[in-house]
Design a protein around this motif. Structure first.
Motif, PDB file in Angstrom:
ATOM      1  N   MET A 232       0.829  -1.213   0.000  1.00  7.73           N
ATOM      2  CA  MET A 232       0.000   0.000   0.000  1.00  7.73           C
ATOM      3  C   MET A 232       0.858   1.255   0.000  1.00  7.73           C
ATOM      4  O   MET A 232       0.382   2.332  -0.259  1.00  7.73           O
ATOM      5  N   ASN A 233       2.107   1.080   0.357  1.00  2.00           N
ATOM      6  CA  ASN A 233       2.826   2.215   0.900  1.00  2.00           C
ATOM      7  C   ASN A 233       4.018   2.741   0.140  1.00  2.00           C
ATOM      8  O   ASN A 233       4.837   3.396   0.710  1.00  2.00           O
ATOM      9  N   GLN A 234       4.151   2.396  -1.130  1.00  5.54           N
ATOM     10  CA  GLN A 234       5.376   2.806  -1.793  1.00  5.54           C
ATOM     11  C   GLN A 234       5.146   3.992  -2.718  1.00  5.54           C
ATOM     12  O   GLN A 234       5.516   3.962  -3.878  1.00  5.54           O
ATOM     13  N   SER A 235       4.493   5.027  -2.223  1.00  4.39           N
ATOM     14  CA  SER A 235       4.272   6.161  -3.110  1.00  4.39           C
ATOM     15  C   SER A 235       4.439   7.469  -2.346  1.00  4.39           C
ATOM     16  O   SER A 235       4.468   7.490  -1.123  1.00  4.39           O
ATOM     17  N   SER A 236       4.539   8.552  -3.112  1.00  5.26           N
ATOM     18  CA  SER A 236       4.721   9.855  -2.457  1.00  5.26           C
ATOM     19  C   SER A 236       3.359  10.536  -2.307  1.00  5.26           C
ATOM     20  O   SER A 236       2.507  10.449  -3.197  1.00  5.26           O
ATOM     21  N   HIS A 237       3.187  11.180  -1.182  1.00  3.40           N
ATOM     22  CA  HIS A 237       1.921  11.856  -0.883  1.00  3.40           C
ATOM     23  C   HIS A 237       2.207  13.340  -0.680  1.00  3.40           C
ATOM     24  O   HIS A 237       3.048  13.687   0.141  1.00  3.40           O
ATOM     25  N   LEU A 238       1.497  14.180  -1.418  1.00  2.00           N
ATOM     26  CA  LEU A 238       1.659  15.628  -1.266  1.00  2.00           C
ATOM     27  C   LEU A 238       0.397  16.184  -0.635  1.00  2.00           C
ATOM     28  O   LEU A 238      -0.709  15.999  -1.166  1.00  2.00           O
ATOM     29  N   LEU A 239       0.551  16.852   0.514  1.00  2.00           N
ATOM     30  CA  LEU A 239      -0.612  17.430   1.195  1.00  2.00           C
ATOM     31  C   LEU A 239      -0.726  18.906   0.820  1.00  2.00           C
ATOM     32  O   LEU A 239       0.271  19.623   0.729  1.00  2.00           O
ATOM     33  N   LYS A 240      -1.956  19.334   0.606  1.00  2.00           N
ATOM     34  CA  LYS A 240      -2.165  20.672   0.081  1.00  2.00           C
ATOM     35  C   LYS A 240      -2.042  21.737   1.177  1.00  2.00           C
ATOM     36  O   LYS A 240      -2.642  21.600   2.231  1.00  2.00           O
ATOM     37  N   PRO A 241      -1.258  22.782   0.913  1.00  2.00           N
ATOM     38  CA  PRO A 241      -1.202  23.893   1.870  1.00  2.00           C
ATOM     39  C   PRO A 241      -2.413  24.812   1.684  1.00  2.00           C
ATOM     40  O   PRO A 241      -3.175  24.642   0.727  1.00  2.00           O
ATOM     41  N   GLN A 242      -2.555  25.776   2.575  1.00  2.00           N
ATOM     42  CA  GLN A 242      -3.762  26.609   2.565  1.00  2.00           C
ATOM     43  C   GLN A 242      -3.384  28.092   2.535  1.00  2.00           C
ATOM     44  O   GLN A 242      -2.561  28.546   3.336  1.00  2.00           O
ATOM     45  N   LEU A 243      -3.994  28.829   1.629  1.00  2.00           N
ATOM     46  CA  LEU A 243      -3.743  30.267   1.522  1.00  2.00           C
ATOM     47  C   LEU A 243      -4.365  30.990   2.721  1.00  2.00           C
ATOM     48  O   LEU A 243      -5.522  30.762   3.053  1.00  2.00           O
ATOM     49  N   VAL A 244      -3.565  31.809   3.395  1.00  2.00           N
ATOM     50  CA  VAL A 244      -4.054  32.580   4.551  1.00  2.00           C
ATOM     51  C   VAL A 244      -4.017  34.054   4.164  1.00  2.00           C
ATOM     52  O   VAL A 244      -2.949  34.636   3.970  1.00  2.00           O
ATOM     53  N   ILE A 245      -5.199  34.645   4.007  1.00  2.00           N
ATOM     54  CA  ILE A 245      -5.268  36.023   3.498  1.00  2.00           C
ATOM     55  C   ILE A 245      -5.272  37.031   4.648  1.00  2.00           C
ATOM     56  O   ILE A 245      -6.109  36.955   5.552  1.00  2.00           O
ATOM     57  N   ARG A 246      -4.281  37.920   4.620  1.00  2.00           N
ATOM     58  CA  ARG A 246      -4.214  38.987   5.635  1.00  2.00           C
ATOM     59  C   ARG A 246      -4.191  40.337   4.922  1.00  2.00           C
ATOM     60  O   ARG A 246      -4.981  40.553   4.016  1.00  2.00           O
ATOM     61  N   ASP A 247      -3.272  41.236   5.315  1.00  2.00           N
ATOM     62  CA  ASP A 247      -3.385  42.627   4.834  1.00  2.00           C
ATOM     63  C   ASP A 247      -2.288  43.095   3.883  1.00  2.00           C
ATOM     64  O   ASP A 247      -2.187  44.292   3.618  1.00  2.00           O
ATOM     65  N   SER A 248      -1.441  42.200   3.391  1.00  2.00           N
ATOM     66  CA  SER A 248      -0.280  42.685   2.631  1.00  2.00           C
ATOM     67  C   SER A 248      -0.486  42.722   1.111  1.00  2.00           C
ATOM     68  O   SER A 248       0.447  42.951   0.356  1.00  2.00           O
ATOM     69  N   CYS A 249      -1.734  42.473   0.665  1.00  2.00           N
ATOM     70  CA  CYS A 249      -2.047  42.539  -0.770  1.00  2.00           C
ATOM     71  C   CYS A 249      -3.251  43.440  -0.979  1.00  2.00           C
ATOM     72  O   CYS A 249      -4.169  43.443  -0.172  1.00  2.00           O
ATOM     73  N   ASP A 250      -3.228  44.150  -2.104  1.00  2.00           N
ATOM     74  CA  ASP A 250      -4.346  45.031  -2.431  1.00  2.00           C
ATOM     75  C   ASP A 250      -4.748  44.798  -3.878  1.00  2.00           C
ATOM     76  O   ASP A 250      -3.964  44.270  -4.670  1.00  2.00           O
ATOM     77  N   ASN A 251      -5.975  45.194  -4.222  1.00  2.00           N
ATOM     78  CA  ASN A 251      -6.387  45.140  -5.629  1.00  2.00           C
ATOM     79  C   ASN A 251      -5.528  46.129  -6.420  1.00  2.00           C
ATOM     80  O   ASN A 251      -5.246  47.229  -5.945  1.00  2.00           O
ATOM     81  N   LEU A 252      -5.190  45.731  -7.630  1.00  2.00           N
ATOM     82  CA  LEU A 252      -4.269  46.565  -8.415  1.00  2.00           C
ATOM     83  C   LEU A 252      -4.842  47.929  -8.721  1.00  2.00           C
ATOM     84  O   LEU A 252      -4.116  48.933  -8.703  1.00  2.00           O
ATOM     85  N   ASN A 253      -6.158  48.011  -8.938  1.00  2.00           N
ATOM     86  CA  ASN A 253      -6.712  49.330  -9.257  1.00  2.00           C
ATOM     87  C   ASN A 253      -6.609  50.310  -8.087  1.00  2.00           C
ATOM     88  O   ASN A 253      -6.807  51.511  -8.247  1.00  2.00           O
ATOM     89  N   HIS A 254      -6.262  49.802  -6.890  1.00  2.23           N
ATOM     90  CA  HIS A 254      -6.007  50.715  -5.761  1.00  2.23           C
ATOM     91  C   HIS A 254      -4.559  51.181  -5.785  1.00  2.23           C
ATOM     92  O   HIS A 254      -4.192  52.110  -5.073  1.00  2.23           O
ATOM     93  N   HIS A 255      -3.705  50.474  -6.544  1.00  2.00           N
ATOM     94  CA  HIS A 255      -2.288  50.813  -6.534  1.00  2.00           C
ATOM     95  C   HIS A 255      -2.058  52.103  -7.306  1.00  2.00           C
ATOM     96  O   HIS A 255      -2.594  52.316  -8.366  1.00  2.00           O
ATOM     97  N   SER A 256      -1.211  52.963  -6.731  1.00  2.00           N
ATOM     98  CA  SER A 256      -0.858  54.188  -7.441  1.00  2.00           C
ATOM     99  C   SER A 256       0.627  54.098  -7.762  1.00  2.00           C
ATOM    100  O   SER A 256       1.459  54.650  -7.045  1.00  2.00           O
ATOM    101  N   GLN A 257       0.965  53.340  -8.803  1.00  2.00           N
ATOM    102  CA  GLN A 257       2.371  53.130  -9.135  1.00  2.00           C
ATOM    103  C   GLN A 257       2.919  54.331  -9.876  1.00  2.00           C
ATOM    104  O   GLN A 257       2.263  54.853 -10.762  1.00  2.00           O
TER     105      GLN A 257
END
Length: 338
Positions: free
Chosen positions: A313-338
């Motif tokens: 049963m056991n001779q394979s690789s298993h990849l577990l999915k990570p989870q995106l954690v959204i906080r305050d360091s990203c903004d919508n681009l139309n708010h950006h004043s580059q």
């Protein structure tokens, strides 16, 4: 001399074979059990683990080998492993090989010498192909956590690093970003290659231009992230940066702010790992959380499957999915004043 099984049998007024049955977890009558427990306590009897090992041909112990005991990510993995081991009635012995990278493979001797029933090798460093082949070709129960060099026929568990960075690119894309820079990690880190791959694949899938000059390296430290970001800031055009771990992201955040740019108003940044401090920097860091405890549980369950003889049963690789954690360091681009 400590008490023996004979002393317990005599005091509990029963046979030696009944004591033996009881000690090995088999059912005995309630009255006998009470008498045995009382005798064991009174005599302060401890079973001889070595003698038991000879009879059972088992140590009821697994070895957990880590490359560096001070790595903060290992505590979650270890608690997952311990949870499963405890349920199975096993002890864990921990080994660390900080001093010499060549050493992980030498811990297989613990198995060959019968000191443990199985081993979990935990490392986020890149493993050498020859070591992985040696691990694959042994009949002993081994589980790998971290890099398995994409070698078939090995039981390994890791986080799906490529999926983690792909999710970040997709998230930034949803927020309107089309020009995304990337700070890579060190060559010797197993995850580095896959995180970079996830970034490139997602950029291609979303038909975003890949600029090799917008990909710079770091050593995954705050200082490394700071230097890498200063290098990136000599160029123009990107509106978001993905740092391939949180330490790097925190250093990069400082460099962006010193450069006079507002985060997230003028530049968005994302990390990877979700270390504790990422919630406390300003602005708090959007990042990707790794399922460390689940990785430990999965690896231990696979190892015990092998110890119990469910090898195939056991001779394979298993990849577990990570989870995106959204906080305050990203903004919508139309708010950006580059």
């Amino acid at each position: 001399m400590g008490s023996t099984i004979h002393d317990v049998a005599r005091l509990a007024n029963t046979s030696k074979s009944t004591v033996s049955r009881y000690l090995n977890g088999q059912k005995v009558k309630k009255a006998t059990q009470d008498a045995l427990e009382k005798a064991i306590e009174e005599l302060n009897f401890h079973r001889n683990a070595n003698a038991r090992k000879l009879v059972m041909n088992k140590t009821n112990t697994i070895g957990v080998v880590v490359d560096n005991i001070s790595n903060i990510f290992y505590s979650g993995i270890i608690s997952g492993i311990e949870r499963v081991a405890k349920k199975k009635g096993y002890n864990c012995i921990f080994y660390s090989w900080t001093s010499n990278y060549e050493n992980e493979i030498s811990f297989l001797n613990l198995l060959y010498e019968g000191q443990v029933d199985g081993i979990i090798l935990v490392s986020f460093l890149k493993r050498e192909a020859k070591d992985l082949i040696k691990i694959r070709d042994t009949e002993y129960p081994i589980a790998l956590i971290g890099d398995h060099g994409e070698l078939e026929g090995l039981f390994s568990v890791d986080v799906d690093n490529a999926a983690g960075t792909s999710d970040i690119v997709a998230y930034l894309h949803r927020k309107g970003h089309r020009s995304i820079a990337y700070i890579a990690g060190p060559e010797n880190a197993g995850a580095n290659k896959y995180r970079l791959k996830g970034y490139k694949q997602a950029m291609e899938a979303l038909k975003l231009d890949y600029h090799p000059e917008w990909v710079v390296e770091s050593n995954w430290s705050n200082q490394g992230g700071y230097q890498a970001m200063k290098k990136l800031l000599q160029q123009q055009g990107f509106t978001a940066v993905i740092a391939s771990n949180d330490e790097t992201a925190i250093g990069a955040l400082r460099a962006i702010q010193e450069h006079g740019l507002n985060v997230p108003g003028q530049m968005s940044i994302v990390g990877f790992d979700d270390i504790t401090i990422s919630e406390w920097v300003y602005p708090s860091l959007t990042t990707v959380r790794q399922p460390f405890e689940a990785i430990g549980i999965h690896a231990a369950e696979g190892l015990f499957g092998k110890i119990d003889g469910y090898e195939e049963m056991n001779q394979s690789s298993h990849l577990l999915k990570p989870q995106l954690v959204i906080r305050d360091s990203c903004d919508n681009l139309n708010h950006h004043s580059q």
